[in-house]
Design a protein around this motif. Structure first.
Motif, short mmCIF file in Angstrom:
data_model
loop_
_atom_site.label_atom_id
_atom_site.label_comp_id
_atom_site.label_asym_id
_atom_site.label_seq_id
_atom_site.Cartn_x
_atom_site.Cartn_y
_atom_site.Cartn_z
N ARG A 59 0.78 -0.94 -0.11
CA ARG A 59 0.12 0.10 0.17
C ARG A 59 0.85 1.03 0.11
NH1 ARG A 59 -2.16 3.18 3.76
NH2 ARG A 59 -4.29 4.08 3.36
N GLU A 60 1.80 1.27 0.94
CA GLU A 60 2.77 2.43 0.88
C GLU A 60 3.57 2.71 -0.58
OE1 GLU A 60 3.00 4.76 3.10
OE2 GLU A 60 1.52 3.64 4.21
N GLN A 61 3.98 1.67 -1.07
CA GLN A 61 4.36 1.58 -2.58
C GLN A 61 3.57 2.28 -3.44
OE1 GLN A 61 5.84 -2.34 -3.54
NE2 GLN A 61 7.46 -2.46 -1.95
N TRP A 62 2.40 1.77 -3.34
CA TRP A 62 1.17 2.32 -4.13
C TRP A 62 1.28 3.93 -3.69
CZ3 TRP A 62 -1.41 0.86 -8.19
CH2 TRP A 62 -2.29 1.71 -8.86
N LEU A 63 1.06 4.12 -2.75
CA LEU A 63 0.85 5.74 -2.39
C LEU A 63 1.95 6.53 -2.64
CD1 LEU A 63 -0.95 5.44 1.16
CD2 LEU A 63 -1.99 6.06 -1.12
N ALA A 64 3.14 6.03 -2.60
CA ALA A 64 4.34 6.70 -2.91
C ALA A 64 4.37 6.95 -4.57
CB ALA A 64 5.65 5.72 -2.72
N GLN A 65 3.69 6.34 -5.21
CA GLN A 65 3.72 6.67 -6.94
C GLN A 65 2.42 7.35 -7.08
OE1 GLN A 65 5.85 5.68 -9.30
NE2 GLN A 65 7.12 5.21 -7.64
N ASN A 66 1.61 7.74 -5.99
CA ASN A 66 0.09 8.42 -6.31
C ASN A 66 0.32 9.38 -7.34
OD1 ASN A 66 -2.31 8.29 -5.35
ND2 ASN A 66 -2.27 9.93 -4.11
N THR A 67 1.31 10.16 -7.22
CA THR A 67 1.11 11.41 -8.14
C THR A 67 1.13 11.06 -9.71
OG1 THR A 67 1.99 13.00 -6.53
CG2 THR A 67 2.31 13.70 -8.79
N TYR A 68 2.21 10.00 -9.99
CA TYR A 68 2.60 9.57 -11.09
C TYR A 68 1.21 8.69 -11.68
CZ TYR A 68 4.10 6.28 -14.74
OH TYR A 68 4.32 5.77 -15.80
N LEU A 69 0.64 8.09 -10.80
CA LEU A 69 -0.35 7.11 -11.19
C LEU A 69 -1.89 7.98 -11.50
CD1 LEU A 69 0.14 4.41 -8.38
CD2 LEU A 69 0.31 4.24 -10.96
N HIS A 70 -1.75 9.05 -10.80
CA HIS A 70 -2.91 10.02 -11.02
C HIS A 70 -2.98 10.74 -12.30
CE1 HIS A 70 -5.01 9.06 -7.14
NE2 HIS A 70 -6.11 9.56 -7.48
N VAL A 71 -1.70 11.05 -12.78
CA VAL A 71 -1.20 11.73 -13.88
C VAL A 71 -1.57 10.94 -15.14
CG1 VAL A 71 0.52 13.05 -15.19
CG2 VAL A 71 0.27 13.45 -12.84
N THR A 72 -1.17 9.73 -14.95
CA THR A 72 -1.19 8.86 -16.10
C THR A 72 -2.41 7.95 -16.24
OG1 THR A 72 0.29 7.17 -14.86
CG2 THR A 72 1.34 8.79 -16.16
N LEU A 73 -2.83 7.58 -15.09
CA LEU A 73 -4.08 6.68 -15.03
C LEU A 73 -5.39 7.29 -14.79
CD1 LEU A 73 -2.39 3.60 -13.14
CD2 LEU A 73 -2.44 3.99 -15.58
N ARG A 74 -6.68 6.62 -15.07
CA ARG A 74 -7.95 7.19 -14.82
C ARG A 74 -8.07 7.26 -13.16
NH1 ARG A 74 -8.80 3.86 -19.08
NH2 ARG A 74 -9.41 2.08 -17.66
N HIS A 75 -8.67 8.09 -12.84
CA HIS A 75 -8.50 8.42 -11.26
C HIS A 75 -9.53 7.30 -10.60
CE1 HIS A 75 -7.30 12.87 -10.95
NE2 HIS A 75 -6.66 12.02 -11.72
N GLY A 76 -10.76 6.84 -11.43
CA GLY A 76 -11.55 5.91 -10.66
C GLY A 76 -10.87 4.59 -10.55
N ASP A 77 -9.79 4.27 -11.43
CA ASP A 77 -9.19 2.95 -11.52
C ASP A 77 -8.13 3.00 -10.17
OD1 ASP A 77 -10.49 2.04 -13.46
OD2 ASP A 77 -8.83 2.46 -14.84
N THR A 78 -7.27 4.22 -9.94
CA THR A 78 -6.45 4.24 -8.98
C THR A 78 -7.29 4.37 -7.72
OG1 THR A 78 -6.29 6.89 -9.30
CG2 THR A 78 -4.58 5.30 -10.22
N ASP A 79 -8.41 5.04 -7.78
CA ASP A 79 -9.06 5.03 -6.28
C ASP A 79 -9.67 3.57 -5.99
OD1 ASP A 79 -8.76 7.89 -6.42
OD2 ASP A 79 -10.56 8.43 -6.97
N GLN A 80 -10.06 2.99 -7.22
CA GLN A 80 -10.53 1.67 -6.57
C GLN A 80 -9.50 0.76 -6.15
OE1 GLN A 80 -13.68 0.57 -6.98
NE2 GLN A 80 -13.10 -1.61 -6.21
N ILE A 81 -8.36 0.82 -6.45
CA ILE A 81 -7.21 -0.04 -6.03
C ILE A 81 -6.80 0.29 -4.76
CG2 ILE A 81 -4.80 -0.33 -6.22
CD1 ILE A 81 -5.45 -0.58 -9.47
N GLN A 82 -6.79 1.92 -4.45
CA GLN A 82 -6.64 2.35 -2.89
C GLN A 82 -7.50 1.71 -1.99
OE1 GLN A 82 -4.06 4.05 -1.67
NE2 GLN A 82 -5.15 3.59 0.12
N ILE A 83 -9.07 1.83 -2.31
CA ILE A 83 -10.01 1.11 -1.67
C ILE A 83 -9.76 -0.55 -1.48
CG2 ILE A 83 -12.35 0.65 -1.79
CD1 ILE A 83 -12.79 3.33 -3.10
N GLY A 84 -9.23 -0.89 -2.32
CA GLY A 84 -8.96 -2.27 -2.48
C GLY A 84 -7.98 -2.83 -1.34
#
Length: 126
Positions: A59-84
């Motif tokens: 989870r921390e690795q995911w959050l460390a890449q949060n800015t990159y992921l939100h810039v390059t991916l759909r926010h709904g997808d990144t939010d769904q994984i965070q919720i997961g």
């Protein structure tokens, strides 16, 4: 003719960036999925603390890449994984191993689907 070369260079740069992103995302999500699978194995063998630590690290690795992921991916997808991640952690903490295993499998599937959606394939282009 100069415009043609500039356009070709920009197109090549865009293609290269897209391929790099795709490769980077696949490596990143595969590593996370491996950690989640290892955590699930640990949890099912009764080592909940070690499993929780692995999920927290992923989870921390995911959050460390949060800015990159939100810039390059759909926010709904990144939010769904965070919720997961949050759901899997909560279910593990409460001892609901059956529901935790299902949530973990769902999270790993979401990571795989995210990677597949970013691959440069004909299916994704059309």
């Amino acid at each position: 003719m100069k415009r043609l070369w500039i356009a070709a260079a920009l197109l090549s740069l865009t293609l290269g960036a897209s391929l790099w992103h795709s490769h980077h995302l696949e490596a990143f999500t595969s590593a996370l999925a491996d950690q989640l699978a290892q955590a699930e194995t640990l949890a099912l063998s009764g080592e909940n603390r070690r499993a929780e630590e692995l999920i927290r690290q992923a989870r921390e690795q995911w959050l460390a890449q949060n800015t990159y992921l939100h810039v390059t991916l759909r926010h709904g997808d990144t939010d769904q994984i965070q919720i997961g991640f949050d759901e899997a952690l909560q279910l593990l903490r409460t001892g609901e191993l059956g529901e935790y295993a299902a949530a973990s499998a769902h999270l790993m599937a979401d990571l795989k689907l995210l990677t597949e959606a970013e691959q440069l394939t004909l299916e994704n282009l059309f």
